[in-house]
Design a protein around this motif. Structure first.
Motif, PDB file in Angstrom:
ATOM      1  N   ARG A   3      11.250   7.071  -5.219  1.00 48.67           N
ATOM      2  CA  ARG A   3      11.408   6.570  -3.844  1.00 48.67           C
ATOM      3  C   ARG A   3      10.907   5.129  -3.731  1.00 48.67           C
ATOM      4  NH1 ARG A   3       8.479  10.307  -0.043  1.00 48.67           N
ATOM      5  NH2 ARG A   3       8.851   8.608   1.427  1.00 48.67           N
ATOM      6  N   GLY A   7       7.866  10.373  -5.911  1.00 49.60           N
ATOM      7  CA  GLY A   7       7.390   9.228  -5.139  1.00 49.60           C
ATOM      8  C   GLY A   7       7.698   7.918  -5.838  1.00 49.60           C
ATOM      9  N   ASP A  10       0.831  -1.206   0.000  1.00 49.50           N
ATOM     10  CA  ASP A  10       0.000   0.000   0.000  1.00 49.50           C
ATOM     11  C   ASP A  10       0.868   1.260   0.000  1.00 49.50           C
ATOM     12  OD1 ASP A  10      -2.280  -1.547  -0.026  1.00 49.50           O
ATOM     13  OD2 ASP A  10      -2.623  -1.395   2.140  1.00 49.50           O
ATOM     14  N   ASP A  11       1.941   1.240   0.774  1.00 51.19           N
ATOM     15  CA  ASP A  11       2.866   2.385   0.807  1.00 51.19           C
ATOM     16  C   ASP A  11       3.523   2.600  -0.560  1.00 51.19           C
ATOM     17  OD1 ASP A  11       2.266   2.703   3.472  1.00 51.19           O
ATOM     18  OD2 ASP A  11       4.152   1.823   4.203  1.00 51.19           O
ATOM     19  N   GLU A  12       3.921   1.507  -1.182  1.00 53.57           N
ATOM     20  CA  GLU A  12       4.555   1.602  -2.501  1.00 53.57           C
ATOM     21  C   GLU A  12       3.580   2.194  -3.528  1.00 53.57           C
ATOM     22  OE1 GLU A  12       8.141  -0.002  -3.594  1.00 53.57           O
ATOM     23  OE2 GLU A  12       7.903   1.301  -1.861  1.00 53.57           O
ATOM     24  N   ARG A  14       1.684   6.832  -6.828  1.00 52.53           N
ATOM     25  CA  ARG A  14       0.570   7.723  -7.158  1.00 52.53           C
ATOM     26  C   ARG A  14       0.882   9.185  -6.819  1.00 52.53           C
ATOM     27  NH1 ARG A  14      -4.273   3.740  -5.183  1.00 52.53           N
ATOM     28  NH2 ARG A  14      -4.341   2.553  -7.128  1.00 52.53           N
ATOM     29  N   SER A  15       1.835   9.402  -5.930  1.00 54.55           N
ATOM     30  CA  SER A  15       2.148  10.776  -5.518  1.00 54.55           C
ATOM     31  C   SER A  15       2.950  11.544  -6.574  1.00 54.55           C
ATOM     32  CB  SER A  15       2.906  10.786  -4.188  1.00 54.55           C
ATOM     33  OG  SER A  15       4.217  10.288  -4.358  1.00 54.55           O
ATOM     34  N   GLY A  16       3.451  10.855  -7.577  1.00 59.49           N
ATOM     35  CA  GLY A  16       4.163  11.560  -8.634  1.00 59.49           C
ATOM     36  C   GLY A  16       5.539  10.973  -8.907  1.00 59.49           C
ATOM     37  N   ALA A  62       0.992   4.090  -2.933  1.00 56.52           N
ATOM     38  CA  ALA A  62       0.767   5.508  -2.597  1.00 56.52           C
ATOM     39  C   ALA A  62       1.934   6.367  -3.069  1.00 56.52           C
ATOM     40  CB  ALA A  62       0.557   5.666  -1.096  1.00 56.52           C
ATOM     41  N   LEU A  63       3.155   5.865  -2.919  1.00 52.35           N
ATOM     42  CA  LEU A  63       4.323   6.631  -3.384  1.00 52.35           C
ATOM     43  C   LEU A  63       4.281   6.838  -4.889  1.00 52.35           C
ATOM     44  CD1 LEU A  63       7.267   5.159  -1.263  1.00 52.35           C
ATOM     45  CD2 LEU A  63       6.471   7.529  -1.276  1.00 52.35           C
TER      46      LEU A  63
END
Length: 179
Positions: free
Chosen positions: A105, A102, A90-92, A97-99, A94-95
């Motif tokens: 990262r 992200g 989920d964190d991956e 999707r942040s651009g 979200a990263l």
């Protein structure tokens, strides 16, 4: 029959469900890794499918946890590892999707997911070993039943042979005396 039924109703399905759980987690990893590399949401298909089936597989294992005394503890560990890995996924997502920053990262952290997955493999291995224990017990029961029948049939055969020898020694003499 009892050992065969244990194998058919318990060991086989439990082993299959445990293996399926590992495959579904691998599907999730594949989907997330594809998304991290490409940024294309279509690559999340295996992740979405895996996420749905992992819940089903964990529920099936929970239904069958009485087959072996080690299963409940191993199931708890597996649930913990699944939750940890899914949180990482989920964190991956979200990263990414942040651009673009992200996404970079997320790509840099991709090997962290491997460490999470290695823990999950270890937990899955314990559950698979539990399934193997159920199968092993089933085979031991079958072997024990076979040996018991061999002993019983051997004893019955010896008794029949003793009766036949006794009759062979007594009956001809009696016929001779009757004549």
């Amino acid at each position: 029959t009892k050992a065969n039924q244990r194998f058919i109703k318990q060991a086989g399905p439990f082993f299959a469900v445990t293996e399926d759980l590992s495959v579904e987690m691998l599907n999730e990893e594949t989907g997330v890794r594809g998304y991290v590399i490409t940024g294309d949401p279509r690559t999340l298909g295996p992740y979405t499918q895996g996420e749905k089936y992992v819940k089903v597989e964990l529920a099936k294992i929970a239904e069958d946890q009485s087959f072996d005394p080690k299963i409940p503890a191993h199931l708890t560990e597996m649930r913990r590892e699944v939750a940890s890995l899914q949180s990482f996924f989920d964190d991956e997502i979200a990263l990414v999707r942040s651009g673009p920053a992200g996404m970079r990262r997320a790509q840099a952290r991709i090997l962290v997911g491997k460490a999470h997955f290695d823990h999950l493999r270890s937990a899955a291995g314990a559950l698979i070993a539990d399934a193997g224990s159920v199968i092993k017990r089933s085979h031991q029961e079958q072997r024990s039943t076979l040996i018991n029948w061999f002993v019983f049939l051997g004893a019955a055969g010896l008794a029949a042979l003793a009766i036949a020898v006794g009759l062979l020694l007594r009956v001809p003499r009696r016929f001779y005396k009757l004549f």
